[in-house]
Motif scaffolding. Structure first.
Motif, mmCIF file in Angstrom:
data_model
loop_
_atom_site.group_PDB
_atom_site.id
_atom_site.type_symbol
_atom_site.label_atom_id
_atom_site.label_comp_id
_atom_site.label_asym_id
_atom_site.label_seq_id
_atom_site.Cartn_x
_atom_site.Cartn_y
_atom_site.Cartn_z
ATOM 1 N N GLY A 16 12.044 38.423 -42.989
ATOM 2 C CA GLY A 16 12.213 39.384 -44.048
ATOM 3 C C GLY A 16 13.224 39.257 -45.119
ATOM 4 N N PHE A 17 13.453 40.307 -45.881
ATOM 5 C CA PHE A 17 14.036 40.294 -47.091
ATOM 6 C C PHE A 17 15.682 40.055 -46.743
ATOM 7 C CE2 PHE A 17 16.375 43.507 -49.796
ATOM 8 C CZ PHE A 17 16.430 42.758 -50.976
ATOM 9 N N ILE A 18 16.439 40.791 -46.176
ATOM 10 C CA ILE A 18 17.608 40.634 -45.815
ATOM 11 C C ILE A 18 17.927 39.484 -44.829
ATOM 12 C CG2 ILE A 18 19.905 41.505 -45.172
ATOM 13 C CD1 ILE A 18 18.812 44.543 -45.664
ATOM 14 N N ASP B 195 10.639 35.733 -36.410
ATOM 15 C CA ASP B 195 10.118 36.781 -37.321
ATOM 16 C C ASP B 195 8.531 36.620 -36.701
ATOM 17 O OD1 ASP B 195 8.989 38.596 -39.380
ATOM 18 O OD2 ASP B 195 11.205 38.554 -39.920
ATOM 19 N N ASP C 20 6.600 37.437 -31.693
ATOM 20 C CA ASP C 20 6.855 39.057 -31.454
ATOM 21 C C ASP C 20 8.100 39.245 -30.610
ATOM 22 O OD1 ASP C 20 6.561 41.651 -31.360
ATOM 23 O OD2 ASP C 20 4.378 41.453 -31.153
ATOM 24 N N LEU C 21 9.031 39.832 -31.187
ATOM 25 C CA LEU C 21 10.186 40.193 -30.455
ATOM 26 C C LEU C 21 10.023 41.356 -29.353
ATOM 27 C CD1 LEU C 21 12.723 39.493 -33.426
ATOM 28 C CD2 LEU C 21 12.518 38.318 -31.152
ATOM 29 N N LEU D 11 18.037 41.778 -37.335
ATOM 30 C CA LEU D 11 17.397 42.650 -38.324
ATOM 31 C C LEU D 11 16.142 43.133 -38.173
ATOM 32 C CD1 LEU D 11 19.668 40.432 -39.627
ATOM 33 C CD2 LEU D 11 19.496 42.016 -41.511
ATOM 34 N N TYR E 292 12.329 56.848 -38.115
ATOM 35 C CA TYR E 292 12.982 55.847 -38.320
ATOM 36 C C TYR E 292 14.590 56.002 -38.122
ATOM 37 C CZ TYR E 292 14.757 51.802 -41.463
ATOM 38 O OH TYR E 292 15.603 50.997 -41.827
ATOM 39 N N LYS F 296 17.078 54.388 -35.287
ATOM 40 C CA LYS F 296 18.184 53.697 -35.679
ATOM 41 C C LYS F 296 19.439 54.261 -34.809
ATOM 42 C CE LYS F 296 16.903 50.653 -38.612
ATOM 43 N NZ LYS F 296 16.944 49.120 -38.394
ATOM 44 N N ILE G 128 19.247 48.819 -49.740
ATOM 45 C CA ILE G 128 19.367 47.379 -50.133
ATOM 46 C C ILE G 128 18.195 46.670 -50.817
ATOM 47 C CG2 ILE G 128 20.232 44.883 -49.503
ATOM 48 C CD1 ILE G 128 21.990 47.435 -48.247
ATOM 49 N N LYS H 215 10.000 49.488 -51.271
ATOM 50 C CA LYS H 215 11.218 50.418 -51.663
ATOM 51 C C LYS H 215 11.506 50.774 -52.946
ATOM 52 C CE LYS H 215 13.777 50.486 -47.377
ATOM 53 N NZ LYS H 215 15.071 51.031 -47.241
HETATM 54 P P1 NAD Z 1 11.888 43.903 -43.562
HETATM 55 O O1 NAD Z 1 10.946 44.428 -43.545
HETATM 56 O O2 NAD Z 1 11.973 42.642 -44.884
HETATM 57 O O3 NAD Z 1 12.521 42.683 -42.559
HETATM 58 C C1 NAD Z 1 12.395 43.156 -41.315
HETATM 59 C C2 NAD Z 1 11.619 41.897 -40.678
HETATM 60 O O4 NAD Z 1 11.308 42.223 -39.247
HETATM 61 C C3 NAD Z 1 10.198 41.435 -41.052
HETATM 62 O O5 NAD Z 1 10.147 40.094 -41.626
HETATM 63 C C4 NAD Z 1 9.281 41.929 -39.920
HETATM 64 O O6 NAD Z 1 8.105 41.020 -39.916
HETATM 65 C C5 NAD Z 1 10.170 41.697 -38.767
HETATM 66 N N1 NAD Z 1 9.513 42.239 -37.568
HETATM 67 C C6 NAD Z 1 8.906 43.457 -37.493
HETATM 68 N N2 NAD Z 1 8.602 43.389 -36.257
HETATM 69 C C7 NAD Z 1 8.933 42.332 -35.594
HETATM 70 C C8 NAD Z 1 8.549 41.732 -34.275
HETATM 71 N N3 NAD Z 1 7.957 42.709 -33.320
HETATM 72 N N4 NAD Z 1 8.961 40.701 -33.936
HETATM 73 C C9 NAD Z 1 9.481 40.102 -34.932
HETATM 74 N N5 NAD Z 1 9.563 40.342 -36.258
HETATM 75 C C10 NAD Z 1 9.390 41.658 -36.414
HETATM 76 O O7 NAD Z 1 13.341 44.603 -43.952
HETATM 77 P P2 NAD Z 1 14.671 44.503 -44.512
HETATM 78 O O8 NAD Z 1 14.859 45.215 -45.713
HETATM 79 O O9 NAD Z 1 15.016 42.848 -44.696
HETATM 80 O O10 NAD Z 1 15.597 45.175 -43.587
HETATM 81 C C11 NAD Z 1 16.218 44.244 -42.510
HETATM 82 C C12 NAD Z 1 17.030 45.241 -41.462
HETATM 83 O O11 NAD Z 1 17.687 46.243 -42.129
HETATM 84 C C13 NAD Z 1 15.747 46.301 -40.803
HETATM 85 O O12 NAD Z 1 16.421 46.498 -39.518
HETATM 86 C C14 NAD Z 1 16.112 47.733 -41.575
HETATM 87 O O13 NAD Z 1 15.825 48.840 -40.979
HETATM 88 C C15 NAD Z 1 17.548 47.572 -41.870
HETATM 89 N N6 NAD Z 1 17.952 48.348 -43.177
HETATM 90 C C16 NAD Z 1 17.292 47.929 -44.448
HETATM 91 C C17 NAD Z 1 17.637 48.699 -45.403
HETATM 92 C C18 NAD Z 1 16.942 48.379 -47.009
HETATM 93 O O14 NAD Z 1 17.357 49.092 -48.000
HETATM 94 N N7 NAD Z 1 16.301 47.209 -47.053
HETATM 95 C C19 NAD Z 1 18.241 49.765 -45.431
HETATM 96 C C20 NAD Z 1 18.515 50.408 -44.114
HETATM 97 C C21 NAD Z 1 18.575 49.541 -42.943
#
Ligand code: NAD
Length: 332
Positions: A12-14, A33, A51-52, A72, A150, A154, A180, A193
């Motif tokens: 994912g992103f972060i 992931d 798959d987690l 994450l 959601y 959390k 973020i 987003k």
């Molecule tokens: P993202 O969607 O890019 O990353 C989340 C990753 O989790 C994805 O790559 C997805 O494939 C993976 N994932 C989902 N289900 C899965 C599973 N069953 N098994 C394995 N992997 C799985 O999102 P992000 O923006 O990088 O966010 C990361 C974390 O930060 C998340 O928990 C999100 O809720 C939290 N968060 C993000 C923001 C934001 O603004 N980006 C804000 C608040 C909280």
């Protein structure tokens, strides 16, 4: 000795940015992931696609030589994914299951430290009705009333992590991220987003055109560039403060003003049309009093610098995609 980290959600992103940061710091990193990182932002030593939600997979990836877990992974997206109601069961089921699995396995394997990414979406809606004056201090979380499932998931998972510290002695660190954004994030497809969506719309519209913004545009948010978010994660992890603590920017802006900022960066003349759409709470801003007190640090980069970086990256992505499409067309 070299530290070993497991990053859940590394595709994912972060998570992708965090993997790179940990590598820079000299860690050995295992990423896991559902998918590989689409922008190649994954310099993990080992990357497992899995798959987690599957406890068997979690038992494989949480090996007892791991020093730190960064959790994450979540089923998530922007307002178009979270607020329509259509994905509520999946959001709650999938993300809760991931957290339950990871924590239980961490307990079994004797993992010492685990980071969890919560979200500002867990804050009560009743404190975020006034766009100019939202309240998001950590101690305002209760009585709980998040505006989305959601956010409820959390909040549940935050509490779950804290119980594993209380009952099983695993050191947990919980952060509440506030919007973020940055390069290498989802920018199209329905899960993107607001910041990425606005950048994409502005980049695609010709000079003199118009973009649509959901809601009346007066709703406020603050946006944090991903580099500072990752910095905050690492600082929290190194500190002895458990959290939950906000990791966000205090530079609040209305969505229409944000769009104007992006339009200004683009150099085009574009008008804004406000239309009906899912928007979430009326106002939200990070309150950084606690993070300053506990970590002697808070994000400080002006919003505009991160927006410029992100806009330019999205323009690049669009150009790459268009080139690829015209190549495919000419081959066909
Ligand atoms: P993202 O969607 O890019 O990353 C989340 C990753 O989790 C994805 O790559 C997805 O494939 C993976 N994932 C989902 N289900 C899965 C599973 N069953 N098994 C394995 N992997 C799985 O999102 P992000 O923006 O990088 O966010 C990361 C974390 O930060 C998340 O928990 C999100 O809720 C939290 N968060 C993000 C923001 C934001 O603004 N980006 C804000 C608040 C909280």
């Amino acid at each position: 000795m070299q530290k070993k980290a497991l990053v859940c959600g590394a595709g994912g992103f972060i998570g992708g940015h965090l993997v790179n940061r940990l590598k820079e710091e000299g860690y050995w990193v295992r990423g896991v992931d559902l998918k590989e990182n689409e922008y190649g932002n994954g310099n993990a030593d080992e990357f497992i696609v899995g798959d987690l939600r599957d406890a068997g997979l979690v038992s494989e990836v949480v090996s007892d030589d791991i020093d730190e877990i960064y959790q994450l992974a979540a089923d998530m997206g922007g307002a178009g994914f979270v607020f329509t109601g259509e994905n509520d069961a999946a959001i709650m089921h999938n993300s809760a299951l991931i957290n339950l699995n990871v924590l239980e396995e961490a307990k079994k394997k004797g993992i010492k430290k685990i980071f969890y990414s919560s979200s500002a979406c867990m804050y009560p809606e009743y404190n975020q009705l006034d766009p100019d004056n939202p309240k998001c201090s950590e101690d305002s979380a209760y009585p709980a009333a998040p505006d989305s499932e959601y956010g409820w998931e959390k909040l549940f998972s935050e509490r779950l992590y804290l119980t594993y510290q209380r009952n099983h002695g695993i050191e947990v660190r919980v952060a509440r991220f506030h919007n973020i954004f940055g390069p290498l994030g989802t920018w199209e497809g329905g899960r993107e987003k607001a910041p990425a969506a606005v950048c994409r719309k502005v980049a695609l519209v010709p000079d003199g055109g118009e973009i649509e913004i959901w809601g009346d545009g007066k709703q406020t948010r603050s946006f944090l560039i991903v580099h500072e978010c990752v910095d905050g994660i690492r600082r929290l992890m190194e500190s002895d403060f458990m959290g939950p603590v906000n990791i966000g920017s205090e530079e609040m802006i209305s969505i229409n003003d944000f769009a104007k900022m992006v339009i200004g960066i683009s150099g085009k003349s574009i008008s804004i049309k406000n239309i009906k759409g899912p928007t979430g709470v009326r106002g939200r801003n990070s309150d950084n009093t606690l993070i300053k007190e506990k970590l002697s640090w808070a994000p400080s980069q002006p919003l505009k610098i991160g927006v410029e970086e992100t806009y330019n990256w999205i323009v690049d992505q669009i150009e790459k995609k268009q080139k690829l499409e015209s190549k495919t067309l000419s081959v066909a």
